[in-house]
Design a protein around this motif. Structure first.
Motif, short mmCIF file in Angstrom:
data_model
loop_
_atom_site.label_atom_id
_atom_site.label_comp_id
_atom_site.label_asym_id
_atom_site.label_seq_id
_atom_site.Cartn_x
_atom_site.Cartn_y
_atom_site.Cartn_z
N LEU A 67 0.83 -1.20 0.00
CA LEU A 67 0.00 0.00 0.00
C LEU A 67 0.86 1.26 0.00
O LEU A 67 0.53 2.25 -0.64
N ARG A 111 -0.72 4.75 -0.96
CA ARG A 111 -2.03 4.75 -0.32
C ARG A 111 -2.01 4.72 1.19
O ARG A 111 -3.05 4.80 1.84
N VAL A 112 -0.83 4.56 1.79
CA VAL A 112 -0.68 4.71 3.24
C VAL A 112 0.64 5.41 3.52
O VAL A 112 1.57 5.37 2.70
N THR A 132 -4.16 6.74 5.81
CA THR A 132 -4.44 6.48 4.40
C THR A 132 -4.22 7.74 3.58
O THR A 132 -4.40 8.87 4.08
N HIS A 136 -6.70 -1.64 3.11
CA HIS A 136 -6.81 -0.18 3.08
C HIS A 136 -8.05 0.28 3.85
O HIS A 136 -8.00 1.27 4.58
#
Length: 228
Positions: A41, A46-47, A63, A78
């Motif tokens: 991720l 995304r993180v 996030t 997620h």
């Protein structure tokens, strides 16, 4: 060979014993698998860890970005991160605790491992998961070996997998394992810290991924060891 495999699938494949299907570091496998998903991720942007002091249990994970993710396993992780802000260590348990079976199922579906049923001592039924098609695994292992032993510059995913293996303490369990030396040890620790070389994505994203691999998996494994 499959080119859409997740880091967590590659990692599991390397951890599994080719004859028995028993994973190295089985007692802390949930932490390691959870760390691999968080790293993926992070590589997707995304993180990210919250800025500031990490605190007990590692940094808080936040996030970032928008839109659906390309894999339901990643999307589920997620959603877990987005649902409640948590520090890395408890988050790894939430994400990694249920990953073993679905990841093994994926490897079975890809034909990389197979299921064998037999009887122990002729009496007790047992199921093993030996290797079936080892081409992808051998390629992975050779890339890891070249990075550690030969000093080859890794691509991003090889760097991430090697950092996870090193941080989780399972790197010596590879078969064959790297020829240990001070330079191999030093290189493994450099990868944990995010020194992935010019050919990798040497950006804040890759450093975030390496930070998660090192600070989360290593801290979690240490905590699990202390309570065992």
């Amino acid at each position: 060979m499959p080119d859409d495999m997740l880091l967590v699938e590659d990692l599991m494949l390397l951890l599994l014993d080719d004859k028995t299907g028993v994973p190295a570091g089985a007692g802390t496998l949930h932490y390691t698998l959870g760390g691999a998903v968080l790293v993926e991720l992070a590589l997707l942007g995304r993180v990210e860890p919250e800025e500031g002091r990490a605190g007990l249990g590692g940094p808080k994970i936040l996030t970032t970005g928008n839109g659906p993710l390309p894999d339901p396993l990643l999307q589920s992780a997620h959603d877990t991160v987005a649902g409640k802000t948590q520090r890395v260590q408890p988050l790894l348990l939430h994400i990694g605790g249920g990953l073993r079976k679905p990841v093994l199922d994926r490897l079975l579906e890809r034909g990389l491992i197979r299921k064998e049923r037999k009887r122990v001592l002729g009496l007790f039924p047992a199921t093993t998961l030996p290797a079936a098609d080892t081409r992808h695994e051998n390629e992975l292992r050779e890339r890891v070996r070249a990075v550690l032993e030969d000093g080859a510059s890794p691509d991003t995913r090889t760097a991430a997998v090697t950092a996870l293996l090193s941080a989780s303490g399972t790197l010596p369990s590879l078969h064959p394992s790297p020829k240990w030396s001070s330079s191999v040890y030093k290189r493994a620790k450099e990868l944990e810290r995010g020194d992935w070389g010019a050919s990798a994505v040497n950006t804040a994203v890759s450093r975030t991924a390496a930070a998660i691999a090192a600070s989360s998996t290593a801290v979690a494994v240490a905590a699990a060891t202390a309570t065992s």
